[in-house]
Design an enzyme around this catalytic site. Structure first.
Site, PDB file in Angstrom:
ATOM      1  N   LYS A 113       0.816  -1.215   0.000  1.00 49.11           N
ATOM      2  CA  LYS A 113       0.000   0.000   0.000  1.00 49.11           C
ATOM      3  C   LYS A 113       0.852   1.268   0.000  1.00 49.11           C
ATOM      4  O   LYS A 113       0.404   2.310  -0.463  1.00 49.11           O
ATOM      5  CB  LYS A 113      -0.977  -0.019   1.169  1.00 49.11           C
TER       6      LYS A 113
HETATM    7  C1  LIG Z   1      -4.599  -4.501   1.299  1.00 47.97           C
HETATM    8  C2  LIG Z   1      -3.889  -5.818   1.199  1.00 47.97           C
HETATM    9  C3  LIG Z   1      -4.313  -6.849   0.329  1.00 47.97           C
HETATM   10  C4  LIG Z   1      -5.567  -6.718  -0.522  1.00 47.97           C
HETATM   11  O1  LIG Z   1      -5.406  -5.807  -1.587  1.00 47.97           O
HETATM   12  P1  LIG Z   1      -6.681  -5.254  -2.389  1.00 47.97           P
HETATM   13  O2  LIG Z   1      -6.171  -4.163  -3.226  1.00 47.97           O
HETATM   14  O3  LIG Z   1      -7.664  -4.800  -1.341  1.00 47.97           O
HETATM   15  O4  LIG Z   1      -7.242  -6.408  -3.189  1.00 47.97           O
HETATM   16  C5  LIG Z   1      -3.561  -8.002   0.250  1.00 47.97           C
HETATM   17  N1  LIG Z   1      -2.455  -8.182   1.026  1.00 47.97           N
HETATM   18  C6  LIG Z   1      -2.019  -7.230   1.871  1.00 47.97           C
HETATM   19  C7  LIG Z   1      -0.808  -7.492   2.695  1.00 47.97           C
HETATM   20  C8  LIG Z   1      -2.703  -6.020   2.001  1.00 47.97           C
HETATM   21  O5  LIG Z   1      -2.265  -5.074   2.868  1.00 47.97           O
END
Ligand SMILES: *Cc1c(COP(=O)(O)O)cnc(C)c1O
Length: 474
Positions: A113
């Site tokens: 993220k």
């Molecule tokens: C947010 C997250 C996901 C999911 O990603 P999306 O974009 O919501 O599909 C998967 N793995 C981790 C470690 C995350 O922080």
């Protein structure tokens, strides 16, 4: 570039207008009116570009009103070795001759993220300054999103973050990562209840329109288009740095929850990147896998969402999924509105199994589900086979990827977090502690900064009003 709503009932808007917005006024999600297309010759010319320059080539059309030089400088300031650990920004790691990891978790909070959120911090700051405004971001987190947001917004002018988290329910590492921040514009609010309650409190605050307007309340959830756009870039980088020859096919597997990350892969492919199949992996919360197997989309209520050992994928209503359905229905806003507004509200699900669009979806996307036993076994097997330690979310991706390999087509699994964030599951899998980056060595020992709050919306509002400072004057 103009943006339109998936439900067709909102006026077109420019990037500067949608950047700080959530949903479009008609309840839909914004998408660019068209995807810019890059041909193989253009892709070849992008090979070897530093990450920030590649990001410029990919993002410039989406952010069009921004002066190119300003965007270029912002991207150079965002994607630095200092923030992401090396000049490469991403990390490619082979697991075997066919399968590898697309490492996008080298940022400050050790999860993917950061790749988008670090840019968002700068975009928000710049947009707020341009209009002489301020923003109080109120959010709820069960771990990764909150810390990525806090590390992106720390110290930014005109922005304050009020982040609610469930007291005592995050991993010790995640807790320390958030609460050890000591910044005047970051407020950690530990609510004495579960994550869903935190989310309800945020909704109650955003739903009070008078309060929201008065205190310039905003969010940074995963439906923000700029977040999706920033994630498109690393699919280009991963492709261009891993294929033998530009034009060769590549499959990618994506551990999924809100469908944001895999939507970015879809957008990259729409733009001409030769991604062949997208492989969607879910954990025990398998709403998206169910859809790709049956054609029926049936989101679940929060109470039916299971707590798992890949907690950032414990999501039962994929907020970005509407964008993909809209595209695959040939951008038919009337039908998209009917599915997501009327059918979901009246019957709690919709069925596309008989629609030609569903057949098209399944040509380009396959899926699978993982569970705790599979996750733990996959972490152990990959560790024993290749000496690479993967986090529980990435393990869901690797497990589903291995079931979907096809001869002659390499595959990259998006590494969505580093194992250091999830020590107890790693210990269970391999009987040892994951290595930590130097920057996180003593993180639990640092002083923590947070306030404890009862699950009380009025108390939250009072806290925000007390700490939102000069925003009230506007
Ligand atoms: C947010 C997250 C996901 C999911 O990603 P999306 O974009 O919501 O599909 C998967 N793995 C981790 C470690 C995350 O922080």
């Amino acid at each position: 570039m103009n943006y339109l709503s998936t439900r067709g009932g909102a006026p077109q808007a420019g990037f500067d207008e949608i950047l700080l917005e959530g949903l479009a006024p008609d309840g839909g999600l914004y998408l660019p009116e068209r995807y810019p297309h890059l041909d193989l010759e253009q892709l070849r010319r992008m090979q070897g570009l530093p990450y920030a320059e590649l990001a410029f080539e990919v993002l410039q059309p989406f952010l069009a009103p921004m002066p190119p030089q300003q965007l270029r400088e912002m991207l150079r300031a965002t994607y630095t070795a200092q923030a992401f650990g090396s000049d490469d920004i991403i990390r490619l790691q082979p697991l075997d001759a066919q399968l590898g990891l697309l490492g996008v978790s080298q940022g400050p909070t050790l999860a993917f993220k950061d790749m988008a959120m670090q840019l968002l911090g700068r975009l928000f700051e710049q947009a707020l300054q341009a209009r002489g405004s301020e923003l109080n971001i109120v959010g709820a987190t069960s771990g990764d999103t909150g810390s990525a947001a806090e590390y992106a917004m720390r110290g930014r002018r005109g922005i304050r973050v009020f982040m609610l988290s469930p007291f005592g329910r995050m991993s010790p590492f995640q807790t320390a990562q958030m609460y050890s921040l000591d910044e005047p514009n970051i407020h950690n609010i530990a609510v004495q209840d579960v994550f869903d309650t935190c989310q309800d409190m945020v909704k109650a605050v955003s739903g009070d329109l008078e309060f929201k307007r008065r205190w310039h309340i905003g969010t940074i959830n995963s439906i923000n288009w700029a977040r999706v756009a920033a994630q498109v870039v690393y699919y280009f980088a991963g492709y261009l740095r891993s294929v033998r020859k530009v034009g060769d096919p590549l499959d990618v597997a994506v551990p999924s929850g809100n469908f944001g990350n895999i939507l970015a892969a879809h957008v990259a492919r729409q733009m001409g990147l030769p991604l062949r199949r997208l492989v969607l992996a879910t954990n025990e919360n398998d709403v998206l896998d169910e859809f790709l197997r049956t054609g029926v989309y049936r989101p679940r209520a929060a109470a039916q969402t299971r707590q798992t050992s890949s907690p950032s994928m414990d999501i039962s209503k994929a907020s970005n999924f509407e964008r993909y359905v809209f595209d695959m229905l040939g951008r038919d806003a009337v039908r998209t509105r009917d599915l997501f507004e009327r059918q979901l509200a009246s019957q709690g699900s919709f069925d596309l199994s008989a629609d030609p669009a569903f057949a098209r979806m399944r040509e380009g996307m396959v899926s699978g589900r993982s569970d705790h036993a599979t996750r733990v076994r996959t972490i152990r097997e990959e560790w024993e086979r290749s000496g690479v330690l993967i986090d529980p979310h990435t393990a869901d991706g690797v497990a589903v990827a291995r079931r979907n390999l096809e001869p002659g087509v390499p595959m990259l699994v998006v590494e969505t977090a580093l194992p250091a964030k999830f020590e107890s599951t790693i210990r269970e899998a391999v009987g040892r502690e994951p290595q930590r980056p130097e920057s996180a060595r003593d993180i639990e020992l640092r002083p923590q900064h947070f306030v404890v709050m009862q699950p009380d919306v009025e108390a939250l509002k009072a806290y925000i009003a007390e700490h939102a400072g000069s925003a009230a004057a506007a």
